[in-house]
Enzyme design. Structure first.
Site, mmCIF file in Angstrom:
data_model
loop_
_atom_site.group_PDB
_atom_site.id
_atom_site.type_symbol
_atom_site.label_atom_id
_atom_site.label_comp_id
_atom_site.label_asym_id
_atom_site.label_seq_id
_atom_site.Cartn_x
_atom_site.Cartn_y
_atom_site.Cartn_z
ATOM 1 N N SER A 151 -16.796 36.122 -20.958
ATOM 2 C CA SER A 151 -15.464 36.421 -20.425
ATOM 3 C C SER A 151 -15.377 37.894 -20.075
ATOM 4 O O SER A 151 -15.484 38.757 -20.957
ATOM 5 C CB SER A 151 -14.397 36.071 -21.461
ATOM 6 O OG SER A 151 -13.168 36.638 -21.037
ATOM 7 N N HIS B 134 -16.692 33.898 -16.872
ATOM 8 C CA HIS B 134 -15.353 33.378 -17.211
ATOM 9 C C HIS B 134 -14.299 34.420 -16.846
ATOM 10 O O HIS B 134 -14.388 35.586 -17.260
ATOM 11 C CB HIS B 134 -15.336 33.078 -18.707
ATOM 12 C CG HIS B 134 -14.103 32.410 -19.209
ATOM 13 N ND1 HIS B 134 -13.920 31.040 -19.173
ATOM 14 C CD2 HIS B 134 -12.984 32.917 -19.776
ATOM 15 C CE1 HIS B 134 -12.744 30.739 -19.706
ATOM 16 N NE2 HIS B 134 -12.141 31.868 -20.072
ATOM 17 N N ASP C 7 -10.337 35.250 -17.115
ATOM 18 C CA ASP C 7 -9.067 34.936 -17.777
ATOM 19 C C ASP C 7 -7.923 35.482 -16.944
ATOM 20 O O ASP C 7 -7.664 36.688 -16.952
ATOM 21 C CB ASP C 7 -9.047 35.572 -19.174
ATOM 22 C CG ASP C 7 -9.945 34.825 -20.134
ATOM 23 O OD1 ASP C 7 -9.809 33.593 -20.227
ATOM 24 O OD2 ASP C 7 -10.785 35.476 -20.784
ATOM 25 N N MET D 203 -4.094 35.855 -16.432
ATOM 26 C CA MET D 203 -2.869 35.792 -17.250
ATOM 27 C C MET D 203 -1.700 36.347 -16.457
ATOM 28 O O MET D 203 -1.833 37.395 -15.812
ATOM 29 C CB MET D 203 -3.046 36.633 -18.510
ATOM 30 C CG MET D 203 -4.250 36.236 -19.335
ATOM 31 S SD MET D 203 -4.381 37.285 -20.781
ATOM 32 C CE MET D 203 -5.909 36.678 -21.498
ATOM 33 N N HIS E 242 -10.124 30.577 -15.565
ATOM 34 C CA HIS E 242 -9.224 30.013 -16.578
ATOM 35 C C HIS E 242 -7.818 30.517 -16.278
ATOM 36 O O HIS E 242 -7.499 31.683 -16.529
ATOM 37 C CB HIS E 242 -9.722 30.479 -17.957
ATOM 38 C CG HIS E 242 -8.882 30.046 -19.106
ATOM 39 N ND1 HIS E 242 -9.036 30.576 -20.373
ATOM 40 C CD2 HIS E 242 -7.880 29.144 -19.201
ATOM 41 C CE1 HIS E 242 -8.166 30.018 -21.181
ATOM 42 N NE2 HIS E 242 -7.431 29.153 -20.503
ATOM 43 N N MET F 82 -4.259 30.979 -17.089
ATOM 44 C CA MET F 82 -3.210 30.953 -18.130
ATOM 45 C C MET F 82 -1.928 31.410 -17.450
ATOM 46 O O MET F 82 -1.461 32.535 -17.643
ATOM 47 C CB MET F 82 -3.606 31.878 -19.283
ATOM 48 C CG MET F 82 -4.670 31.260 -20.179
ATOM 49 S SD MET F 82 -5.436 32.465 -21.262
ATOM 50 C CE MET F 82 -6.653 33.140 -20.148
ATOM 51 N N MET G 147 -9.078 25.530 -26.532
ATOM 52 C CA MET G 147 -8.753 26.879 -26.994
ATOM 53 C C MET G 147 -8.949 26.945 -28.508
ATOM 54 O O MET G 147 -8.324 26.181 -29.255
ATOM 55 C CB MET G 147 -7.310 27.251 -26.654
ATOM 56 C CG MET G 147 -7.021 27.414 -25.174
ATOM 57 S SD MET G 147 -8.144 28.521 -24.296
ATOM 58 C CE MET G 147 -7.869 30.075 -25.158
ATOM 59 N N GLY H 41 -4.114 34.290 -24.615
ATOM 60 C CA GLY H 41 -3.413 35.526 -24.269
ATOM 61 C C GLY H 41 -4.184 36.800 -24.555
ATOM 62 O O GLY H 41 -3.986 37.796 -23.868
ATOM 63 N N PHE H 42 -5.050 36.771 -25.546
ATOM 64 C CA PHE H 42 -5.741 38.011 -25.927
ATOM 65 C C PHE H 42 -7.184 37.720 -26.343
ATOM 66 O O PHE H 42 -7.448 36.683 -26.950
ATOM 67 C CB PHE H 42 -5.018 38.686 -27.105
ATOM 68 C CG PHE H 42 -3.607 39.067 -26.755
ATOM 69 C CD1 PHE H 42 -3.338 40.300 -26.151
ATOM 70 C CD2 PHE H 42 -2.563 38.188 -26.976
ATOM 71 C CE1 PHE H 42 -2.034 40.635 -25.791
ATOM 72 C CE2 PHE H 42 -1.253 38.513 -26.620
ATOM 73 C CZ PHE H 42 -0.990 39.742 -26.029
ATOM 74 N N GLY I 149 -10.544 38.985 -28.670
ATOM 75 C CA GLY I 149 -10.744 39.610 -29.970
ATOM 76 C C GLY I 149 -10.019 38.952 -31.138
ATOM 77 O O GLY I 149 -9.892 39.569 -32.196
ATOM 78 N N ASP J 202 -13.291 28.199 -26.218
ATOM 79 C CA ASP J 202 -12.893 29.544 -25.811
ATOM 80 C C ASP J 202 -12.082 30.247 -26.888
ATOM 81 O O ASP J 202 -10.976 29.808 -27.224
ATOM 82 C CB ASP J 202 -12.054 29.409 -24.528
ATOM 83 C CG ASP J 202 -11.708 30.749 -23.891
ATOM 84 O OD1 ASP J 202 -12.202 31.784 -24.373
ATOM 85 O OD2 ASP J 202 -10.953 30.733 -22.905
ATOM 86 N N GLY J 203 -12.633 31.351 -27.401
ATOM 87 C CA GLY J 203 -11.876 32.208 -28.305
ATOM 88 C C GLY J 203 -12.546 32.386 -29.648
ATOM 89 O O GLY J 203 -12.882 31.411 -30.322
ATOM 90 N N GLY J 204 -12.798 33.642 -30.022
ATOM 91 C CA GLY J 204 -13.343 33.935 -31.352
ATOM 92 C C GLY J 204 -14.773 33.473 -31.530
ATOM 93 O O GLY J 204 -15.205 33.196 -32.659
ATOM 94 N N GLY K 188 -16.089 36.663 -25.106
ATOM 95 C CA GLY K 188 -15.734 37.957 -24.535
ATOM 96 C C GLY K 188 -16.266 39.087 -25.373
ATOM 97 O O GLY K 188 -17.307 39.684 -25.083
ATOM 98 N N SER K 189 -15.552 39.400 -26.485
ATOM 99 C CA SER K 189 -15.945 40.571 -27.281
ATOM 100 C C SER K 189 -17.358 40.467 -27.833
ATOM 101 O O SER K 189 -18.069 41.479 -27.875
ATOM 102 C CB SER K 189 -14.965 40.826 -28.427
ATOM 103 O OG SER K 189 -13.969 39.894 -28.502
#
Ligand code: DX5
Ligand code: ZN
Length: 220
Positions: free
Chosen positions: A11, A35, A37, A39, A68, A70, A139, A144-145, A147, A177-179, A199-200
Protein backbone atom coordinates in the site's frame (compact mmCIF):
# COMPACT_ATOMS: atom_id res chain seq x y z
CA UNK A 1 0.64 -25.86 2.63
CA UNK A 2 -1.07 -23.64 0.05
CA UNK A 3 -1.57 -24.67 -3.57
CA UNK A 4 -1.37 -21.11 -4.92
CA UNK A 5 1.39 -18.59 -4.23
CA UNK A 6 0.74 -15.94 -1.62
CA UNK A 7 0.70 -12.54 -3.35
CA UNK A 8 1.64 -9.16 -1.89
CA UNK A 9 0.07 -5.78 -2.64
CA UNK A 10 2.12 -2.99 -1.01
CA UNK A 11 0.00 0.00 0.00
CA UNK A 12 1.58 3.24 -1.14
CA UNK A 13 -0.24 5.04 1.69
CA UNK A 14 2.85 4.29 3.78
CA UNK A 15 5.35 5.38 1.11
CA UNK A 16 7.13 8.74 0.98
CA UNK A 17 4.90 10.81 -1.33
CA UNK A 18 7.77 13.20 -1.97
CA UNK A 19 9.52 10.52 -4.03
CA UNK A 20 6.77 8.10 -4.91
CA UNK A 21 8.26 6.80 -8.14
CA UNK A 22 11.55 5.95 -6.38
CA UNK A 23 9.63 4.23 -3.58
CA UNK A 24 7.76 2.10 -6.11
CA UNK A 25 10.96 1.29 -7.99
CA UNK A 26 12.25 -0.35 -4.80
CA UNK A 27 9.47 -2.96 -4.79
CA UNK A 28 8.71 -3.10 -8.49
CA UNK A 29 10.45 -6.43 -9.13
CA UNK A 30 8.99 -8.40 -6.24
CA UNK A 31 5.48 -7.01 -5.56
CA UNK A 32 2.46 -8.51 -7.30
CA UNK A 33 0.19 -5.42 -7.24
CA UNK A 34 0.27 -1.82 -6.03
CA UNK A 35 -2.48 -0.95 -3.54
CA UNK A 36 -3.99 2.56 -3.68
CA UNK A 37 -6.01 3.68 -0.66
CA UNK A 38 -8.42 6.33 -1.89
CA UNK A 39 -10.08 8.15 1.04
CA UNK A 40 -12.67 10.91 0.76
CA UNK A 41 -12.75 12.32 4.31
CA UNK A 42 -16.38 11.21 4.52
CA UNK A 43 -16.70 7.43 4.41
CA UNK A 44 -13.49 7.45 6.45
CA UNK A 45 -12.18 10.32 8.57
CA UNK A 46 -9.07 10.85 6.47
CA UNK A 47 -8.04 12.14 3.05
CA UNK A 48 -5.40 10.51 0.89
CA UNK A 49 -5.04 11.01 -2.87
CA UNK A 50 -6.87 10.63 -6.13
CA UNK A 51 -6.56 10.19 -9.84
CA UNK A 52 -3.56 12.49 -10.58
CA UNK A 53 -1.40 10.34 -8.30
CA UNK A 54 -2.29 7.16 -10.20
CA UNK A 55 -1.65 8.88 -13.49
CA UNK A 56 1.76 10.09 -12.39
CA UNK A 57 2.81 6.52 -11.62
CA UNK A 58 1.09 4.56 -14.38
CA UNK A 59 3.85 5.06 -16.94
CA UNK A 60 6.60 3.96 -14.54
CA UNK A 61 5.50 0.46 -13.54
CA UNK A 62 3.83 -2.54 -15.09
CA UNK A 63 2.44 -3.72 -11.74
CA UNK A 64 -1.35 -4.10 -11.69
CA UNK A 65 -3.06 -1.25 -9.83
CA UNK A 66 -5.25 -2.47 -6.96
CA UNK A 67 -7.47 0.53 -6.15
CA UNK A 68 -9.31 0.48 -2.81
CA UNK A 69 -12.10 3.07 -2.79
CA UNK A 70 -12.94 4.15 0.77
CA UNK A 71 -15.47 6.71 -0.44
CA UNK A 72 -19.16 7.32 0.18
CA UNK A 73 -20.04 7.45 -3.48
CA UNK A 74 -17.93 5.00 -5.49
CA UNK A 75 -20.08 5.34 -8.62
CA UNK A 76 -18.70 8.79 -9.44
CA UNK A 77 -15.14 7.53 -9.33
CA UNK A 78 -15.23 4.15 -11.06
CA UNK A 79 -14.95 5.43 -14.61
CA UNK A 80 -12.24 8.05 -13.86
CA UNK A 81 -10.15 5.49 -12.00
CA UNK A 82 -10.64 2.99 -14.80
CA UNK A 83 -9.42 5.58 -17.32
CA UNK A 84 -6.44 6.42 -15.09
CA UNK A 85 -5.25 2.81 -15.35
CA UNK A 86 -6.74 0.94 -12.39
CA UNK A 87 -6.77 -2.84 -12.96
CA UNK A 88 -8.74 -3.90 -9.88
CA UNK A 89 -11.34 -1.48 -8.50
CA UNK A 90 -12.62 -2.38 -5.05
CA UNK A 91 -15.57 -0.60 -3.45
CA UNK A 92 -16.99 -1.01 0.06
CA UNK A 93 -20.05 -3.20 0.35
CA UNK A 94 -21.51 -0.65 2.78
CA UNK A 95 -21.38 2.23 0.27
CA UNK A 96 -23.78 0.97 -2.37
CA UNK A 97 -27.45 -0.08 -2.36
CA UNK A 98 -26.81 -2.57 -5.11
CA UNK A 99 -23.30 -4.06 -4.89
CA UNK A 100 -23.96 -6.48 -7.75
CA UNK A 101 -24.73 -3.56 -10.08
CA UNK A 102 -21.65 -1.71 -8.86
CA UNK A 103 -19.52 -4.76 -9.61
CA UNK A 104 -21.10 -5.11 -13.06
CA UNK A 105 -20.37 -1.45 -13.78
CA UNK A 106 -16.67 -2.08 -13.11
CA UNK A 107 -16.74 -5.26 -15.23
CA UNK A 108 -18.33 -3.42 -18.17
CA UNK A 109 -15.36 -1.03 -18.16
CA UNK A 110 -13.06 -4.02 -18.58
CA UNK A 111 -11.67 -3.82 -15.03
CA UNK A 112 -11.64 -6.44 -12.27
CA UNK A 113 -14.32 -5.70 -9.66
CA UNK A 114 -13.53 -6.13 -6.00
CA UNK A 115 -15.69 -5.72 -2.91
CA UNK A 116 -14.43 -4.81 0.55
CA UNK A 117 -16.08 -5.62 3.85
CA UNK A 118 -15.84 -3.42 6.97
CA UNK A 119 -14.86 -5.18 10.24
CA UNK A 120 -18.33 -4.57 11.73
CA UNK A 121 -20.32 -5.92 8.76
CA UNK A 122 -21.42 -9.58 9.08
CA UNK A 123 -19.44 -11.66 6.59
CA UNK A 124 -22.49 -13.38 5.10
CA UNK A 125 -23.63 -10.04 3.66
CA UNK A 126 -20.93 -10.32 1.03
CA UNK A 127 -21.83 -13.85 -0.07
CA UNK A 128 -24.38 -12.88 -2.74
CA UNK A 129 -21.80 -10.59 -4.41
CA UNK A 130 -19.08 -13.25 -4.69
CA UNK A 131 -20.11 -14.52 -8.18
CA UNK A 132 -19.74 -10.98 -9.58
CA UNK A 133 -16.29 -10.03 -8.28
CA UNK A 134 -12.67 -11.07 -8.79
CA UNK A 135 -11.51 -9.97 -5.33
CA UNK A 136 -12.89 -9.82 -1.80
CA UNK A 137 -11.00 -7.43 0.47
CA UNK A 138 -11.38 -8.25 4.15
CA UNK A 139 -10.54 -5.28 6.34
CA UNK A 140 -8.44 -6.42 9.29
CA UNK A 141 -8.40 -2.85 10.71
CA UNK A 142 -11.01 -0.08 10.75
CA UNK A 143 -10.58 1.62 7.37
CA UNK A 144 -9.04 5.09 7.29
CA UNK A 145 -5.48 4.89 8.57
CA UNK A 146 -2.30 2.93 8.09
CA UNK A 147 -0.26 1.61 11.00
CA UNK A 148 -3.09 0.07 13.05
CA UNK A 149 -3.11 -3.36 14.75
CA UNK A 150 -4.60 -6.45 13.10
CA UNK A 151 -8.05 -7.06 14.60
CA UNK A 152 -8.58 -10.22 16.61
CA UNK A 153 -11.75 -11.25 14.81
CA UNK A 154 -10.08 -11.09 11.37
CA UNK A 155 -8.99 -14.77 11.11
CA UNK A 156 -12.50 -16.13 11.69
CA UNK A 157 -13.89 -13.65 9.13
CA UNK A 158 -11.27 -14.67 6.56
CA UNK A 159 -12.04 -18.35 7.20
CA UNK A 160 -15.79 -17.83 6.75
CA UNK A 161 -15.29 -16.13 3.39
CA UNK A 162 -12.69 -18.70 2.28
CA UNK A 163 -15.19 -21.48 3.04
CA UNK A 164 -17.86 -19.75 0.95
CA UNK A 165 -15.44 -19.18 -1.95
CA UNK A 166 -14.48 -22.85 -1.91
CA UNK A 167 -18.06 -24.04 -1.46
CA UNK A 168 -19.19 -22.07 -4.51
CA UNK A 169 -16.11 -22.85 -6.60
CA UNK A 170 -15.24 -19.15 -6.89
CA UNK A 171 -11.76 -18.28 -8.09
CA UNK A 172 -11.94 -14.75 -6.64
CA UNK A 173 -8.89 -13.55 -4.73
CA UNK A 174 -9.23 -13.23 -0.97
CA UNK A 175 -7.18 -10.23 0.09
CA UNK A 176 -6.57 -9.02 3.64
CA UNK A 177 -5.85 -5.39 4.44
CA UNK A 178 -4.54 -3.78 7.61
CA UNK A 179 -1.96 -4.51 10.29
CA UNK A 180 -0.11 -7.07 8.17
CA UNK A 181 3.32 -8.17 9.40
CA UNK A 182 5.13 -11.50 9.13
CA UNK A 183 3.18 -12.75 12.15
CA UNK A 184 -0.31 -11.61 11.10
CA UNK A 185 0.45 -12.37 7.43
CA UNK A 186 0.94 -16.01 8.36
CA UNK A 187 -2.31 -16.00 10.37
CA UNK A 188 -4.18 -14.47 7.40
CA UNK A 189 -2.63 -16.93 4.97
CA UNK A 190 -3.46 -19.91 7.21
CA UNK A 191 -7.05 -18.65 7.42
CA UNK A 192 -7.30 -18.67 3.61
CA UNK A 193 -6.08 -15.32 2.26
CA UNK A 194 -4.15 -15.35 -1.01
CA UNK A 195 -3.23 -11.62 -1.12
CA UNK A 196 -1.68 -9.61 1.70
CA UNK A 197 -1.99 -5.81 1.54
CA UNK A 198 0.77 -4.20 3.59
CA UNK A 199 1.70 -0.55 4.02
CA UNK A 200 3.91 0.21 7.01
CA UNK A 201 5.48 -3.25 7.16
CA UNK A 202 6.85 -2.75 3.63
CA UNK A 203 7.66 0.95 3.42
CA UNK A 204 8.95 1.42 6.98
CA UNK A 205 11.54 -1.28 6.31
CA UNK A 206 14.89 -0.01 5.13
CA UNK A 207 14.74 -2.74 2.50
CA UNK A 208 11.11 -2.80 1.26
CA UNK A 209 11.81 -5.52 -1.32
CA UNK A 210 13.07 -7.81 1.42
CA UNK A 211 9.95 -7.04 3.49
CA UNK A 212 7.79 -8.09 0.52
CA UNK A 213 9.77 -11.34 0.17
CA UNK A 214 9.36 -12.08 3.87
CA UNK A 215 5.60 -11.62 3.54
CA UNK A 216 5.50 -14.01 0.60
CA UNK A 217 7.16 -16.63 2.78
CA UNK A 218 4.15 -16.46 5.11
CA UNK A 219 2.45 -18.69 2.55
CA UNK A 220 5.18 -21.36 2.56
C1 DX5 B 1 -6.50 1.24 5.77
C2 DX5 B 1 -5.98 0.92 4.38
C3 DX5 B 1 -4.81 0.01 4.34
C4 DX5 B 1 -3.56 0.57 4.94
C5 DX5 B 1 -2.73 -0.55 5.46
O1 DX5 B 1 -7.65 1.99 5.64
O2 DX5 B 1 -7.01 0.33 3.61
O3 DX5 B 1 -4.55 -0.41 3.01
O4 DX5 B 1 -2.79 1.32 4.02
O5 DX5 B 1 -1.68 -0.03 6.20
P1 DX5 B 1 -0.87 -0.90 7.26
O6 DX5 B 1 -0.28 -2.06 6.51
O7 DX5 B 1 0.14 0.07 7.76
O8 DX5 B 1 -1.86 -1.35 8.31
ZN1 ZN C 1 -6.48 -0.50 1.61
Amino acid sequence: MRNTPLLVSPSILAADFGCLNQEIARINDCADFLHFDVMDGHYVPNLSFGIPVLQSIRGNTKLPFDVHLMVTNPHDLIQPFSEAGADFITFHLETTDNPIETAQMIRRLGRHPGVSIHPDTPTDRVFSVIPYVDLILVMSVYPGFGGQSFLQNAPERIRAIREELDRTGSGAHLSVDGGISEKTGRIASDAGADILVAGSFVFADENPADAVRRLKECGA
